[in-house]
Design a protein around this motif. Structure first.
Motif, PDB file in Angstrom:
ATOM      1  N   TRP A  85      -2.927   7.513  -6.038  1.00  0.00           N
ATOM      2  CA  TRP A  85      -3.460   6.647  -4.995  1.00  0.00           C
ATOM      3  C   TRP A  85      -4.537   5.783  -5.617  1.00  0.00           C
ATOM      4  O   TRP A  85      -5.318   6.234  -6.441  1.00  0.00           O
ATOM      5  N   TYR A  86      -4.606   4.554  -5.192  1.00  0.00           N
ATOM      6  CA  TYR A  86      -5.585   3.627  -5.726  1.00  0.00           C
ATOM      7  C   TYR A  86      -6.403   3.082  -4.567  1.00  0.00           C
ATOM      8  O   TYR A  86      -5.864   2.521  -3.617  1.00  0.00           O
ATOM      9  N   GLY A  87      -7.698   3.280  -4.640  1.00  0.00           N
ATOM     10  CA  GLY A  87      -8.589   2.785  -3.587  1.00  0.00           C
ATOM     11  C   GLY A  87      -9.453   1.661  -4.116  1.00  0.00           C
ATOM     12  O   GLY A  87      -9.901   1.689  -5.266  1.00  0.00           O
ATOM     13  N   PHE A  88      -9.705   0.672  -3.294  1.00  0.00           N
ATOM     14  CA  PHE A  88     -10.506  -0.470  -3.709  1.00  0.00           C
ATOM     15  C   PHE A  88     -11.469  -0.827  -2.587  1.00  0.00           C
ATOM     16  O   PHE A  88     -11.068  -1.007  -1.448  1.00  0.00           O
ATOM     17  N   ALA A  89     -12.740  -0.916  -2.926  1.00  0.00           N
ATOM     18  CA  ALA A  89     -13.759  -1.290  -1.943  1.00  0.00           C
ATOM     19  C   ALA A  89     -14.523  -2.491  -2.499  1.00  0.00           C
ATOM     20  O   ALA A  89     -15.341  -2.350  -3.398  1.00  0.00           O
ATOM     21  N   PRO A  90     -14.244  -3.666  -1.994  1.00  0.00           N
ATOM     22  CA  PRO A  90     -14.953  -4.835  -2.510  1.00  0.00           C
ATOM     23  C   PRO A  90     -16.434  -4.790  -2.122  1.00  0.00           C
ATOM     24  O   PRO A  90     -16.806  -4.303  -1.048  1.00  0.00           O
ATOM     25  N   ILE A  91     -17.264  -5.275  -3.010  1.00  0.00           N
ATOM     26  CA  ILE A  91     -18.700  -5.304  -2.783  1.00  0.00           C
ATOM     27  C   ILE A  91     -19.045  -6.557  -1.991  1.00  0.00           C
ATOM     28  O   ILE A  91     -18.555  -7.649  -2.298  1.00  0.00           O
TER      29      ILE A  91
END
Length: 95
Positions: A85-91
């Motif tokens: 699983w790949y999670g991405f949280a933009p700043i």
């Protein structure tokens, strides 16, 4: 897949694959095998469908409207789907 099978052309098919179950190809795949690759009766290809692994198959009937192939040996088992699983949280950019 062993190194000895790397030189054979690979072909994706939709049909289920099993030993000695004939696979009938459509017109586009038949044209690719017989005209583009210039294969004939008795030549080998690797068939795969994404479910049953890779199979070494021989051209049994090289008919121009739809060739028939017969899988004989399973060269590689299907690898299971990875559980990655790949999670991405933009700043947030400051104002």
């Amino acid at each position: 897949m062993p190194r000895s099978y790397k030189s054979f052309p690979r072909l994706f098919v939709e049909q289920p694959l099993s030993e000695h179950d004939a696979v009938k190809l459509g017109l586009e795949q038949t044209t690719y095998l017989l005209t583009v690759l210039r294969l004939g009766k008795g030549d080998s290809v690797i068939l795969f469908n994404g479910r049953d692994g890779a199979w070494l198959a021989r051209i049994v009937d090289p008919h121009r409207k739809g060739a028939t192939l017969e899988p004989g040996l399973q060269t590689a088992h299907q690898t299971p789907a990875s559980d990655l699983w790949y999670g991405f949280a933009p700043i947030k950019q400051g104002r």
